[in-house]
Design an enzyme around this catalytic site. Structure first.
Site, PDB file in Angstrom:
ATOM      1  N   GLU A   1       3.335  10.401   7.363  1.00 30.23           N
ATOM      2  CA  GLU A   1       2.305  11.256   6.856  1.00 30.23           C
ATOM      3  C   GLU A   1       1.652  11.798   7.878  1.00 30.23           C
ATOM      4  O   GLU A   1       0.539  11.910   7.858  1.00 30.23           O
ATOM      5  CB  GLU A   1       1.322  10.331   5.952  1.00 30.23           C
ATOM      6  CG  GLU A   1       1.784   9.425   4.884  1.00 30.23           C
ATOM      7  CD  GLU A   1       2.427  10.114   3.816  1.00 30.23           C
ATOM      8  OE1 GLU A   1       2.257  11.257   3.874  1.00 30.23           O
ATOM      9  OE2 GLU A   1       2.994   9.590   2.934  1.00 30.23           O
TER      10      GLU A   1
ATOM     11  N   SER B   1       7.966  16.461  10.810  1.00 28.82           N
ATOM     12  CA  SER B   1       6.604  17.149  11.561  1.00 28.82           C
ATOM     13  C   SER B   1       6.625  18.628  10.983  1.00 28.82           C
ATOM     14  O   SER B   1       5.621  19.070  11.040  1.00 28.82           O
ATOM     15  CB  SER B   1       6.540  17.007  12.904  1.00 28.82           C
ATOM     16  OG  SER B   1       6.504  15.463  13.467  1.00 28.82           O
TER      17      SER B   1
ATOM     18  N   ALA C   1      -2.058  10.937   0.092  1.00 30.30           N
ATOM     19  CA  ALA C   1      -1.645   9.974   0.829  1.00 30.30           C
ATOM     20  C   ALA C   1      -2.153   9.729   2.166  1.00 30.30           C
ATOM     21  O   ALA C   1      -2.740   8.402   2.319  1.00 30.30           O
ATOM     22  CB  ALA C   1      -0.045   9.806   0.858  1.00 30.30           C
TER      23      ALA C   1
ATOM     24  N   ARG D   1       0.849  -1.297   0.144  1.00 28.09           N
ATOM     25  CA  ARG D   1       0.106   0.045  -0.039  1.00 28.09           C
ATOM     26  C   ARG D   1       0.752   1.283  -0.121  1.00 28.09           C
ATOM     27  O   ARG D   1       0.539   2.069  -0.657  1.00 28.09           O
ATOM     28  CB  ARG D   1      -0.911   0.088   1.053  1.00 28.09           C
ATOM     29  CG  ARG D   1      -2.324   0.993   0.977  1.00 28.09           C
ATOM     30  CD  ARG D   1      -1.922   2.458   1.639  1.00 28.09           C
ATOM     31  NE  ARG D   1      -1.500   2.238   2.950  1.00 28.09           N
ATOM     32  CZ  ARG D   1      -0.357   3.034   3.414  1.00 28.09           C
ATOM     33  NH1 ARG D   1       0.106   4.080   2.597  1.00 28.09           N
ATOM     34  NH2 ARG D   1       0.069   2.799   4.803  1.00 28.09           N
TER      35      ARG D   1
ATOM     36  N   THR E   1      10.710  15.111   3.519  1.00 31.62           N
ATOM     37  CA  THR E   1      11.118  14.902   4.944  1.00 31.62           C
ATOM     38  C   THR E   1      12.519  15.147   5.094  1.00 31.62           C
ATOM     39  O   THR E   1      13.412  14.666   4.086  1.00 31.62           O
ATOM     40  CB  THR E   1      10.805  13.636   5.623  1.00 31.62           C
ATOM     41  OG1 THR E   1       9.231  13.671   5.692  1.00 31.62           O
ATOM     42  CG2 THR E   1      11.296  13.229   6.992  1.00 31.62           C
TER      43      THR E   1
ATOM     44  N   PHE F   1       1.434  23.579  18.123  1.00 35.27           N
ATOM     45  CA  PHE F   1       2.352  22.759  17.462  1.00 35.27           C
ATOM     46  C   PHE F   1       3.609  22.858  17.958  1.00 35.27           C
ATOM     47  O   PHE F   1       4.416  21.886  18.232  1.00 35.27           O
ATOM     48  CB  PHE F   1       2.578  22.699  15.970  1.00 35.27           C
ATOM     49  CG  PHE F   1       1.325  22.526  15.362  1.00 35.27           C
ATOM     50  CD1 PHE F   1       0.744  21.251  15.351  1.00 35.27           C
ATOM     51  CD2 PHE F   1       0.664  23.533  14.684  1.00 35.27           C
ATOM     52  CE1 PHE F   1      -0.354  21.128  14.547  1.00 35.27           C
ATOM     53  CE2 PHE F   1      -0.614  23.215  13.914  1.00 35.27           C
ATOM     54  CZ  PHE F   1      -0.996  22.278  13.991  1.00 35.27           C
TER      55      PHE F   1
ATOM     56  N   ASN G   1      -2.298  14.958   1.816  1.00 34.55           N
ATOM     57  CA  ASN G   1      -3.733  14.741   2.052  1.00 34.55           C
ATOM     58  C   ASN G   1      -3.970  13.595   1.236  1.00 34.55           C
ATOM     59  O   ASN G   1      -4.893  12.859   1.656  1.00 34.55           O
ATOM     60  CB  ASN G   1      -4.660  16.034   1.694  1.00 34.55           C
ATOM     61  CG  ASN G   1      -4.431  17.158   2.377  1.00 34.55           C
ATOM     62  OD1 ASN G   1      -3.895  17.097   3.591  1.00 34.55           O
ATOM     63  ND2 ASN G   1      -4.817  18.382   2.085  1.00 34.55           N
TER      64      ASN G   1
ATOM     65  N   LEU H   1      -3.694 -14.959  20.127  1.00 31.04           N
ATOM     66  CA  LEU H   1      -3.014 -15.862  19.337  1.00 31.04           C
ATOM     67  C   LEU H   1      -1.664 -16.421  20.400  1.00 31.04           C
ATOM     68  O   LEU H   1      -0.933 -17.543  19.978  1.00 31.04           O
ATOM     69  CB  LEU H   1      -2.117 -15.392  18.151  1.00 31.04           C
ATOM     70  CG  LEU H   1      -2.995 -15.159  17.081  1.00 31.04           C
ATOM     71  CD1 LEU H   1      -2.171 -14.394  16.069  1.00 31.04           C
ATOM     72  CD2 LEU H   1      -3.499 -16.191  16.050  1.00 31.04           C
TER      73      LEU H   1
HETATM   74  P1  TGC Z   1       1.912  26.181   7.777  1.00 35.81           P
HETATM   75  O1  TGC Z   1       3.327  26.405   7.966  1.00 35.81           O
HETATM   76  O2  TGC Z   1       1.142  27.422   8.769  1.00 35.81           O
HETATM   77  O3  TGC Z   1       0.950  26.140   6.441  1.00 35.81           O
HETATM   78  C1  TGC Z   1       1.458  26.049   5.469  1.00 35.81           C
HETATM   79  C2  TGC Z   1       0.468  26.242   4.315  1.00 35.81           C
HETATM   80  O4  TGC Z   1       0.046  24.883   3.903  1.00 35.81           O
HETATM   81  C3  TGC Z   1      -1.435  24.940   4.076  1.00 35.81           C
HETATM   82  N1  TGC Z   1      -1.771  23.541   4.674  1.00 35.81           N
HETATM   83  C4  TGC Z   1      -2.574  22.795   3.949  1.00 35.81           C
HETATM   84  N2  TGC Z   1      -2.867  22.605   2.776  1.00 35.81           N
HETATM   85  C5  TGC Z   1      -3.440  21.754   2.387  1.00 35.81           C
HETATM   86  N3  TGC Z   1      -3.599  20.452   3.183  1.00 35.81           N
HETATM   87  C6  TGC Z   1      -3.015  20.401   4.167  1.00 35.81           C
HETATM   88  N4  TGC Z   1      -3.172  19.465   5.167  1.00 35.81           N
HETATM   89  C7  TGC Z   1      -2.500  21.582   5.025  1.00 35.81           C
HETATM   90  N5  TGC Z   1      -1.876  21.964   5.967  1.00 35.81           N
HETATM   91  C8  TGC Z   1      -1.532  23.135   5.897  1.00 35.81           C
HETATM   92  C9  TGC Z   1      -1.674  25.987   5.117  1.00 35.81           C
HETATM   93  O5  TGC Z   1      -2.802  26.546   4.627  1.00 35.81           O
HETATM   94  C10 TGC Z   1      -0.731  27.107   4.717  1.00 35.81           C
HETATM   95  O6  TGC Z   1      -1.160  27.253   3.311  1.00 35.81           O
HETATM   96  P2  TGC Z   1      -0.789  29.266   2.689  1.00 35.81           P
HETATM   97  O7  TGC Z   1      -1.399  29.161   1.480  1.00 35.81           O
HETATM   98  O8  TGC Z   1      -1.532  29.974   3.873  1.00 35.81           O
HETATM   99  O9  TGC Z   1       0.769  29.214   2.835  1.00 35.81           O
HETATM  100  O10 TGC Z   1       1.516  25.017   8.267  1.00 35.81           O
HETATM  101  P3  TGC Z   1       0.250  24.574   9.529  1.00 35.81           P
HETATM  102  O11 TGC Z   1       0.573  25.345  10.666  1.00 35.81           O
HETATM  103  O12 TGC Z   1      -0.936  24.683   8.535  1.00 35.81           O
HETATM  104  O13 TGC Z   1       0.713  23.266   9.516  1.00 35.81           O
HETATM  105  C11 TGC Z   1       1.416  22.750  10.669  1.00 35.81           C
HETATM  106  C12 TGC Z   1       1.523  21.221  10.560  1.00 35.81           C
HETATM  107  C13 TGC Z   1       2.118  20.816  11.704  1.00 35.81           C
HETATM  108  C14 TGC Z   1       0.105  20.603  10.608  1.00 35.81           C
HETATM  109  C15 TGC Z   1       2.142  20.753   9.295  1.00 35.81           C
HETATM  110  O14 TGC Z   1       3.338  21.078   9.206  1.00 35.81           O
HETATM  111  C16 TGC Z   1       1.988  19.284   9.022  1.00 35.81           C
HETATM  112  O15 TGC Z   1       1.214  18.919   8.540  1.00 35.81           O
HETATM  113  N6  TGC Z   1       3.098  18.590   9.409  1.00 35.81           N
HETATM  114  C17 TGC Z   1       3.116  16.979   9.069  1.00 35.81           C
HETATM  115  C18 TGC Z   1       3.950  16.921   7.945  1.00 35.81           C
HETATM  116  C19 TGC Z   1       4.030  15.210   7.563  1.00 35.81           C
HETATM  117  O16 TGC Z   1       3.114  14.805   7.683  1.00 35.81           O
HETATM  118  N7  TGC Z   1       5.336  14.934   7.398  1.00 35.81           N
HETATM  119  C20 TGC Z   1       5.559  13.541   6.767  1.00 35.81           C
HETATM  120  C21 TGC Z   1       5.578  13.402   5.461  1.00 35.81           C
HETATM  121  S1  TGC Z   1       5.821  11.604   5.000  1.00 35.81           S
HETATM  122  C22 TGC Z   1       7.233  11.909   4.076  1.00 35.81           C
HETATM  123  O17 TGC Z   1       7.938  12.917   3.803  1.00 35.81           O
HETATM  124  C23 TGC Z   1       7.677  10.679   3.641  1.00 35.81           C
HETATM  125  S2  TGC Z   1       6.834  10.409   2.166  1.00 35.81           S
HETATM  126  C24 TGC Z   1       6.377   9.011   2.300  1.00 35.81           C
HETATM  127  C25 TGC Z   1       7.514   7.812   1.831  1.00 35.81           C
HETATM  128  O18 TGC Z   1       8.350   8.477   1.014  1.00 35.81           O
HETATM  129  O19 TGC Z   1       7.521   7.007   2.070  1.00 35.81           O
END
Ligand code: TGC
Length: 387
Positions: free
Chosen positions: A366, A141, A245, A93, A135, A386, A243, A341
């Site tokens: 994610e 994060s 993924a 997946r 990342t 955060f 979103n 089990l």
């Molecule tokens: P912030 O910096 O304030 O916002 C930045 C801009 O992003 C927008 N936004 C989103 N847009 C769409 N979907 C979402 N879910 C969004 N979340 C935020 C936001 O509106 C803003 O837009 P703009 O136009 O005003 O600049 O960030 P925030 O304060 O909203 O978010 C903070 C937080 C902690 C929620 C965010 O940083 C976050 O989601 N962190 C987790 C990141 C994450 O999931 N990392 C792991 C990724 S996995 C990976 O990289 C490996 S890939 C898989 C693989 O290769 O196996």
């Protein structure tokens, strides 16, 4: 799906014929191709490259995209495929997620027409593999704190930095690289053969062992100006791919949970202790009932989110509810199944410890449980906690 679980809970009547057909295709692939070697591949840390083209031929890669060469299936169909693949192993997946939800979605959402026509049909067929480099080693994060930079040099871009936990990077043909520029975060399509791009598999994983995650070094990687993804400005670009993924995980983690419940039911009716099947005891039945309740709730939530997505009404907050719930409950179900089990539950004779170990990764990537909890806290209070 075991007949007892199917009788207790089925959503078939809520699905279209097309959705059921996608599910059947995925279930057949999971059962006939992934499962026979899943335990051995996990032990051997073996990624079955031959599955990539097979997944492409089945239409599973970027299947929710409407671009040339992609199946253009609905969100629920895609979710059902994630569910079936993860019932076999989270690694497959994850493969479909990285290729379709992350790399292909980024190109589809933000790319030039030429980037789309160059990459998407070949990626949909599984002839080319993509990865998504967001990342960094200092933590996943807070992508806003990324150190990777891209600077203009003449008409070109020069990208420098490091990425970590990048799925598929060592076997990928193309990397979607996110980097800070003087105009904020931008995305770039970087062929992995470009000088200065290095991907090294991360070893020593006790989870997701049959899938590939990598460290990536970008040592002044020079790409032409048209390597930029023109439609992505700022972090909303990569987040909107996340979103996609995360949505797949909502369905997928429940697939792993289903596999654990099936094994637990089977064991409960076949294993005798104190002169009767353990499933005839109230303690075991209570465990099975709790597992069923959480599974039903998780699948119905996934279906609800899928229908919202198909109507263009799914919000990131709702995705956080689903990702947090599905993975948390799938892990709880796996742990409870392991207790049913007994000692055998820790062996590779059963898939439960493998699912449990895999789900620990799914819980973290994610967006961790903690991040999704805080996304919900912010939605409820209007206050970001955060930092
Ligand atoms: P912030 O910096 O304030 O916002 C930045 C801009 O992003 C927008 N936004 C989103 N847009 C769409 N979907 C979402 N879910 C969004 N979340 C935020 C936001 O509106 C803003 O837009 P703009 O136009 O005003 O600049 O960030 P925030 O304060 O909203 O978010 C903070 C937080 C902690 C929620 C965010 O940083 C976050 O989601 N962190 C987790 C990141 C994450 O999931 N990392 C792991 C990724 S996995 C990976 O990289 C490996 S890939 C898989 C693989 O290769 O196996």
């Amino acid at each position: 799906m075991s007949s007892r679980l199917h009788e207790a809970f089925s959503i078939d009547h809520l699905l279209t014929d097309e959705e059921l057909a996608w599910r059947e295709k995925a279930r057949a692939f999971a059962t006939e191709r992934i499962l026979p070697t899943a335990e051995q591949d996990f032990e051997d840390k073996y990624f079955r490259t031959e599955f990539v083209a097979e997944l492409g031929a089945l239409g599973f890669l970027g299947m929710h995209l409407k671009d040339d060469g992609c199946a253009g299936a609905g969100a629920v169909s895609y979710g059902l495929v994630c569910h079936e693949l993860e019932a076999a192993d989270s690694g497959w997946r994850t493969f479909v997620s990285v290729q379709g939800s992350l790399a292909m979605s980024a190109i589809s959402k933000f790319g030039f027409d030429e980037q789309k026509s160059t990459w998407l049909p070949a990626m949909a067929r599984g002839e080319k593999i993509g990865c998504f480099a967001l990342t960094e080693p200092t933590g996943g994060s807070d992508p806003a704190a990324m150190d990777t930079t891209a600077r203009r040099v003449g008409d070109d871009w020069v990208i420098a930095g490091r990425k970590r936990w990048i799925g598929l990077a060592a076997i990928a043909d193309i990397a979607v690289v996110w980097a800070n520029t003087d105009e904020g975060v931008r995305g770039f399509l970087v062929p992995t053969s470009t000088a200065g791009f290095t991907a090294t598999k991360i070893d020593g994983k006790l989870s997701m062992r049959s899938s590939i995650q990598c460290d990536v070094v970008l040592d002044d990687v020079r790409v032409p100006g048209e390597a930029i993804l023109p439609g992505a400005h700022g972090l909303s670009g990569p987040f909107s791919c996340l979103n996609e993924a995360r949505y797949g995980i909502v369905w997928g983690a429940m697939g792993a949970a289903r596999s654990c419940i099936e094994v637990a039911i089977d064991r409960s009716t076949s294993r005798e202790v104190f002169g009767k099947p353990i499933g005839a005891t109230q303690l075991i039945q209570a465990k099975l009932a709790d597992m069923l309740v959480e599974y039903e709730k998780g699948v119905l939530l996934a279906l609800h989110l899928g229908r919202l997505k198909e109507n263009g009404a799914l919000t990131p907050t709702q995705i956080s509810v689903g990702k947090l719930n599905s993975v948390r409950e799938a892990l709880a179900i796996a742990r409870e199944a392991r207790t049913i089990l007994g000692g055998d539950g820790i062996t590779s004779e059963f898939p439960v410890m493998r699912h449990m170990a895999n789900l620990e990764s799914v819980r973290t990537y994610e967006g961790t449980d903690e991040i999704h909890t805080l996304v919900l806290g912010r939605a409820l209070t209007g206050l970001a906690a955060f930092a």
